[in-house]
Design an enzyme around this catalytic site. Structure first.
Site, PDB file in Angstrom:
ATOM      1  N   LYS A 281       0.836  -1.193   0.000  1.00  0.00           N
ATOM      2  CA  LYS A 281       0.000   0.000   0.000  1.00  0.00           C
ATOM      3  C   LYS A 281       0.878   1.253   0.000  1.00  0.00           C
ATOM      4  CE  LYS A 281      -3.774  -1.969   2.762  1.00  0.00           C
ATOM      5  NZ  LYS A 281      -4.896  -1.745   1.826  1.00  0.00           N
ATOM      6  N   ARG A 355     -10.407 -11.258   1.467  1.00  0.00           N
ATOM      7  CA  ARG A 355     -11.336 -12.227   0.867  1.00  0.00           C
ATOM      8  C   ARG A 355     -10.748 -13.634   0.870  1.00  0.00           C
ATOM      9  NH1 ARG A 355     -11.380  -8.587  -4.387  1.00  0.00           N
ATOM     10  NH2 ARG A 355     -11.110  -7.130  -2.649  1.00  0.00           N
TER      11      ARG A 355
END
Length: 500
Positions: A281, A355
């Site tokens: 990130k 996920r």
């Protein structure tokens, strides 16, 4: 936490540092407790209204000084807004607005209040009292402190005064319920607030075990060896770049007589810190990623509240706790992973890790033969673009479960907005080498992430709540949520468990 107590009596006669009453917007002649107080103060509240200094609008307060006319030296009048729009959430906000105003007053430690909305507001006394307790406590939260001179609230006690002796037991029951729920929210906020070097997956599990012992929940914790035996290849892949071991926390509330009941299962994403892994990130604001375990925090907080409330239904909570780090052992874009269900996924981005962790958790909970499964996850930044910070996204493969969640959202004030799960979204996550890929790209990213999760749910009604935009409050705009960790989802899940 403020200590709440319920007494039967007259608010005007209470000895406290401040007493709290209320007023609907547009009212010129106060009635009920506010009217009694106005008479005791020789019309001070009517003069306040006539001057235009206070109109009863929601979110507003006015302070009066009593000059010895009653035992309390101060009176706080809180606005309830228009009577025709008043509901449980307005009652919560009124209590939170009052608590926030009291917190700014020097010398106020003990205060007394009436129940907002239990009279002209038309709310049932138990519901109104629960809203009062929730709003008061949620507004007064202080996060864990690491300062040499830590901050703390100066508010100590709140006396809830009910004039009608026949309603005292109902008010007491509501206050007790509100305290139990607020305790669960505090628990979730504490987890989310903690720095990631303190709240590792192992520490998360240790605290959950201690809480479970305190309130009577069954608790099982699986380490990486046990998860490896279960072939949780996706969850373990996310963890393999971290020095901190992953943990799968299973809490069960099964009161007598419910042991054979199909459980409501709640699953939370618990990424205790998310660097993005190899798909790193940007460094700006990466510190917020300590909140990437807000789904797991909400599940554990909800199970605590459910246990304290003694709800009669069987509920199981599962928190999948992992740290996503980019060392030499970390999983990579291009890897193909196998879940415990045997299904495979191609990794497009290691920053779409939540996920993957949830895929194995959702596969694991099938063993419980659940009545329904709801997962909560700070899954996509895109949900904030779509809905802002006013609602979480709701995806469901079962209409009855979706309606139950929307009803729980309405009762709790923790909003949800239904989002689509069109089959066409499958096309976006088709992989050339595996069954699915873990990212379908920027367009439709909210829906394709939910569609990815649906791929790993079989044989039970399921809903996914994307709470990414709701996990952290960047301002004090909402009186129920001080700046910082929101604890979103605890109250919603409790309401679902009560009604489902």
């Amino acid at each position: 936490m403020i200590q709440l107590q319920v007494v039967q009596g007259n608010i005007v006669q209470q000895e406290a540092d401040c007493i709290v009453v209320n007023l609907f917007a547009g009212v010129t002649e106060p009635a009920g407790a506010t009217g009694a107080l106005d008479r005791a103060l020789d019309g001070a509240i009517r003069r306040l209204i006539q001057s235009g200094d206070f109109s009863g609008e929601a979110g507003t307060t006015a302070t009066l000084y009593t000059s010895g006319q009653i035992p309390a030296p101060r009176v706080l009048v809180v606005g309830l807004g228009p009577q025709e729009r008043f509901d449980l959430h307005a009652a919560r906000k009124a209590a939170a607005t009052a608590a926030r105003a009291l917190g700014r007053m020097k010398g106020v430690r003990r205060f007394a209040t009436v129940v907002h909305g239990g009279g002209a507001g038309g709310l049932e006394p138990t519901d109104a009292a629960q809203a009062l307790a929730e709003g008061t406590l949620l507004a007064d939260y202080t996060p864990p402190q690491y300062k040499r001179e830590p901050q703390s609230s100066h508010l100590e006690t709140c006396t809830v005064v009910e004039f009608d002796a026949a309603r005292v037991d109902a008010v007491a029951a509501g206050v007790q319920a509100g305290q139990a729920i607020a305790t669960g929210v505090y628990r979730a906020r504490d987890y989310i607030s903690e720095p990631p070097n303190v709240l590792t997956p192992v520490e998360f599990a240790r605290r959950a075990q201690a809480m479970a012992e305190e309130v009577g929940l069954r608790c099982t914790v699986l380490g990486e060896a046990e998860m490896r035996e279960l072939k949780m290849g996706m969850l373990l892949a996310v963890s393999q770049g971290s020095a901190n071991e992953a943990q799968l926390i299973i809490l069960e509330h099964a009161p007598a007589g419910s042991e054979a009941q199909q459980p409501l299962v709640l699953v939370g994403k618990g990424i205790t810190f998310d660097t993005g892994g190899i798909s790193l990130k940007p460094s700006a604001n990466m510190w917020y990623m300590k909140d990437d375990m807000s789904g797991a925090a909400a599940v554990i907080g909800a199970l605590e509240a459910i246990a304290r409330l003694g709800l009669p239904r069987r509920v199981i909570g599962v928190a999948a706790c992992v740290e996503n780090m980019p060392d030499g052992a970390a999983y990579r874009p291009g890897d193909i992973l196998t879940s415990m269900t045997g299904k495979t996924a191609e990794i497009i981005s290691t920053d779409a890790e939540g996920r993957l962790v949830l895929a194995d958790a959702l596969g694991y909970v099938a063993r419980f033969n659940p009545a329904a499964v709801v997962d909560l996850a700070t899954l996509t930044g895109a949900i904030g673009v779509a809905l802002g910070t006013q609602a979480a996204g709701l995806f469901a493969n079962d209409e009855a479960l979706q309606q139950a969640l929307l009803g729980a959202a309405d009762r709790s004030g923790e909003r949800l907005w239904p989002m689509p799960l069109y089959d066409e979204y499958k096309e976006e996550i088709k992989s050339d080498m595996a069954e699915v890929k873990n990212s379908g790209g920027r367009d439709g990213g909210v829906a394709t992430s939910a569609k990815f999760l649906e791929h790993f749910t079989e044989g039970y009604p399921w809903a996914h709540l994307d709470i990414a935009a709701m996990a952290w409050a960047k301002s004090d705009q909402n009186p129920l949520i001080p700046k910082g960790a929101a604890g979103y989802g605890v109250r919603l899940l409790v309401e679902l468990a009560k009604a489902y």
